[in-house]
Design an enzyme around this catalytic site. Structure first.
Site, short mmCIF file in Angstrom:
data_model
loop_
_atom_site.label_atom_id
_atom_site.label_comp_id
_atom_site.label_asym_id
_atom_site.label_seq_id
_atom_site.Cartn_x
_atom_site.Cartn_y
_atom_site.Cartn_z
CE1 TYR A 72 -4.15 1.91 0.53
CE2 TYR A 72 -2.58 3.43 1.52
CZ TYR A 72 -3.83 3.17 0.99
OH TYR A 72 -4.75 4.19 0.89
CG PHE A 124 -7.51 15.37 -24.96
CD1 PHE A 124 -7.64 14.83 -26.23
CD2 PHE A 124 -7.96 14.63 -23.87
CE1 PHE A 124 -8.21 13.58 -26.41
CE2 PHE A 124 -8.52 13.37 -24.06
CZ PHE A 124 -8.65 12.85 -25.32
CG ASP A 125 -12.11 14.87 -25.30
OD1 ASP A 125 -10.98 14.53 -24.92
OD2 ASP A 125 -12.95 14.05 -25.70
CG ASP A 214 -2.32 16.85 -22.27
OD1 ASP A 214 -1.91 15.69 -22.06
OD2 ASP A 214 -3.49 17.09 -22.60
CB ALA A 216 -1.15 11.88 -24.17
CE LYS A 257 -4.61 8.70 -24.97
NZ LYS A 257 -4.78 10.00 -24.34
CG HIS A 449 -17.33 12.67 -27.43
ND1 HIS A 449 -17.08 13.60 -26.46
CD2 HIS A 449 -16.28 11.80 -27.41
CE1 HIS A 449 -15.92 13.31 -25.88
NE2 HIS A 449 -15.42 12.23 -26.43
C1 LIG Z 1 -5.90 10.77 -23.79
C2 LIG Z 1 -5.51 12.14 -23.50
C3 LIG Z 1 -5.78 12.74 -22.27
C4 LIG Z 1 -6.60 12.04 -21.19
O1 LIG Z 1 -6.02 10.87 -20.80
P1 LIG Z 1 -6.88 9.57 -20.35
O2 LIG Z 1 -5.82 8.61 -20.00
O3 LIG Z 1 -7.72 9.17 -21.50
O4 LIG Z 1 -7.69 9.98 -19.19
C5 LIG Z 1 -5.35 14.02 -22.07
N1 LIG Z 1 -4.68 14.68 -23.02
C6 LIG Z 1 -4.39 14.14 -24.21
C7 LIG Z 1 -3.65 14.93 -25.23
C8 LIG Z 1 -4.80 12.86 -24.50
O5 LIG Z 1 -4.55 12.34 -25.70
#
Ligand SMILES: *Cc1c(COP(=O)(O)O)cnc(C)c1O
Length: 457
Positions: A72, A124-125, A214, A216, A257, A449
């Site tokens: 933990y 990103f969304d 960000d 990813a 990703k 969506h």
């Molecule tokens: C996928 C993604 C996120 C969110 O990540 P999740 O793992 O799906 O929660 C944030 N920013 C970008 C650019 C992404 O491609």
């Protein structure tokens, strides 16, 4: 004769997939309310809905899972992950989270307040969602050229420095940080240049602001810097990655990703104050600080995945496959966001289904047509995803209306790419006959969506 290109891996385990008939698909998509997120995966032949968490782990990642420490507190696997992240990025403080949006939730809970403005390239969304749900504004300062899908630019994901400067001049006190998404997913998986990251850093410094990446697809972004930006051809991906993060203060990461794991994410930063602030939200939202929503075994697999995917050959195999699909679409004259992005092809629905009015969502219509044609699941990155304006509640028709075909990492072969290309060609060939789209029967207030229910017109 020069040897042809081939993948930098071989296949050790396979997962059978199944074709279906058009009649079956017609029924399934109707039952799914014409929303591909509502389909079952068995109803899909080739799944291009996302590259998120859908990659194939390597034998080394699977082996690492057996070493997971599920303690933990103070798990060895956490310190392994932290060591790898620190080595790649230079960031000392690491908070694991269950995925990327959770990293956003934890960090933004500390940083974003009502009335704030968060400028950057395209958010990103989920990033936009986490900003707007805190009654703050996500200000998109991407270069205008990104909106012209046919323009070939090496770094179409860039921030427009003039727009960023203007945002800071106007809103300085209300800007908690600048966020740059690498690669720029919303603009079509387009990379951001090192030069641009340097310009953002300089502007941020002038206004005393911090920069969040960000991240990813930071490794794919580094690949494009190596292959497209002057002065980087001889640098290793790991050297480029280190330079990218040297220009930032923190990162949020969806490890699903470029970490090539099925679930996971993290926050990393060089600033103790941000770490202390974010910590307070990690514990109630995600879990204790040395696991924060991840299993020990998953942290081990991620540590290996990050190391593996910051090697050139792995990225070269991946990005060349996306470019292979793009070359097939070129043969058929199918318009997409040019040049091909790192993780996906973004087909320009507004240039294909020209007879479908925007109020009837052309990209969503194209997504449905491609599924009906061959059981291929893409997803709309367009007017439905754009949600309504939080103030006027009008649909936002200002952006691009695209069908995104994501390519999962190390999963499909180029034969699958051929099937996708030809299926899309078949739809493309009958584009003039498609004159009506869909209407919304039910929608959620934010991120509609995923759950929207549609009717075919
Ligand atoms: C996928 C993604 C996120 C969110 O990540 P999740 O793992 O799906 O929660 C944030 N920013 C970008 C650019 C992404 O491609």
């Amino acid at each position: 004769m020069e040897l042809p290109f081939a993948e930098s891996w071989k296949i050790k385990m396979v997962e059978p997939i199944r074709k279906s008939t058009r009649e079956e698909r017609e029924q399934w998509i109707r039952e799914a309310h014409y929303n591909v997120f509502q389909l079952r995966s068995e109803q899909v032949y080739i799944d291009c809905i996302t590259d998120s968490g859908t990659g194939a782990m390597s034998d080394r990642q699977w082996a690492a899972m057996m070493l997971g420490d599920e303690s933990y507190a103070g798990a060895k696997s956490f310190f392994h992950l932290k060591e790898v992240i620190g080595r790649l990025t230079g960031f000392e403080y690491v908070i694991p989270t269950h995925q990327g949006r959770a990293a956003e939730n934890v960090l933004f809970s500390h940083l974003v307040k009502e009335g704030d403005v968060v400028p950057g390239n395209s958010h990103f969304d989920t990033t936009k969602g986490h900003i707007e749900s805190r009654k703050a504004q996500a200000l998109d300062c991407t270069i205008d050229e990104a909106k012209d899908t046919q323009l070939e630019l090496p770094f179409k994901g860039n921030v427009d420095p003039a727009k960023l400067e203007k945002a800071l001049a106007e809103h300085a006190e209300r800007v908690p940080f600048i966020i740059v998404t690498i690669t720029n997913n919303t603009a079509g998986g387009q990379p951001v240049s090192m030069q641009n990251l340097r310009e953002v850093r300089a502007i941020a410094d002038r206004y005393g602001k911090r920069v969040v990446l960000d991240s990813a697809r930071f490794a794919e972004n580094a690949y494009f810097i190596k292959t497209r930006e002057e002065g980087y051809a001889d640098k290793s991906i790991k050297e480029i990655v280190a330079e990218i993060f040297s220009l930032a203060d923190a990162m949020t990461m969806s490890a699903k990703k470029d970490g090539i794991v099925n679930m996971g994410g993290f926050i990393a930063t060089r600033h103790e104050d941000w770490y202390e602030g974010a910590k307070r939200f990690c514990i109630p939202f995600e879990g204790y600080l040395t696991y924060g929503g991840m299993n020990g075994r998953d942290m081990e697999a991620l540590a290996v995945g990050l190391d593996e995917n910051t090697e050139f050959d792995n990225l070269d195999t991946r990005i060349r496959q996306v470019q292979y699909l793009a070359a097939r679409l070129d043969e058929f004259g199918i318009p997409y966001q040019r040049p091909a992005g790192g993780h996906a092809i973004f087909v320009d629905a507004s240039k294909i289904l020209t007879k479908v009015p925007k109020e009837e969502f052309p990209a969503q219509t194209l997504t449905i047509e491609l599924y009906l044609e061959a059981g291929i699941r893409g997803c709309e990155i367009g007017y439905i995803l754009a949600d309504r304006d939080p103030v006027t509640r009008e649909n936002r028709f200002g952006g691009l209306d695209l069908l995104r075909l994501c390519v999962p990492r190390r999963v499909y072969t180029n034969n699958h790419m051929d099937v996708i290309a030809v299926a899309l060609k078949n739809v493309f060939d009958r584009r003039e006959e498609i004159t009506r789209g869909v209407r919304i029967a039910w929608e959620a207030e934010l991120m509609r969506h995923f759950t929207v229910k549609l009717e075919r017109l």
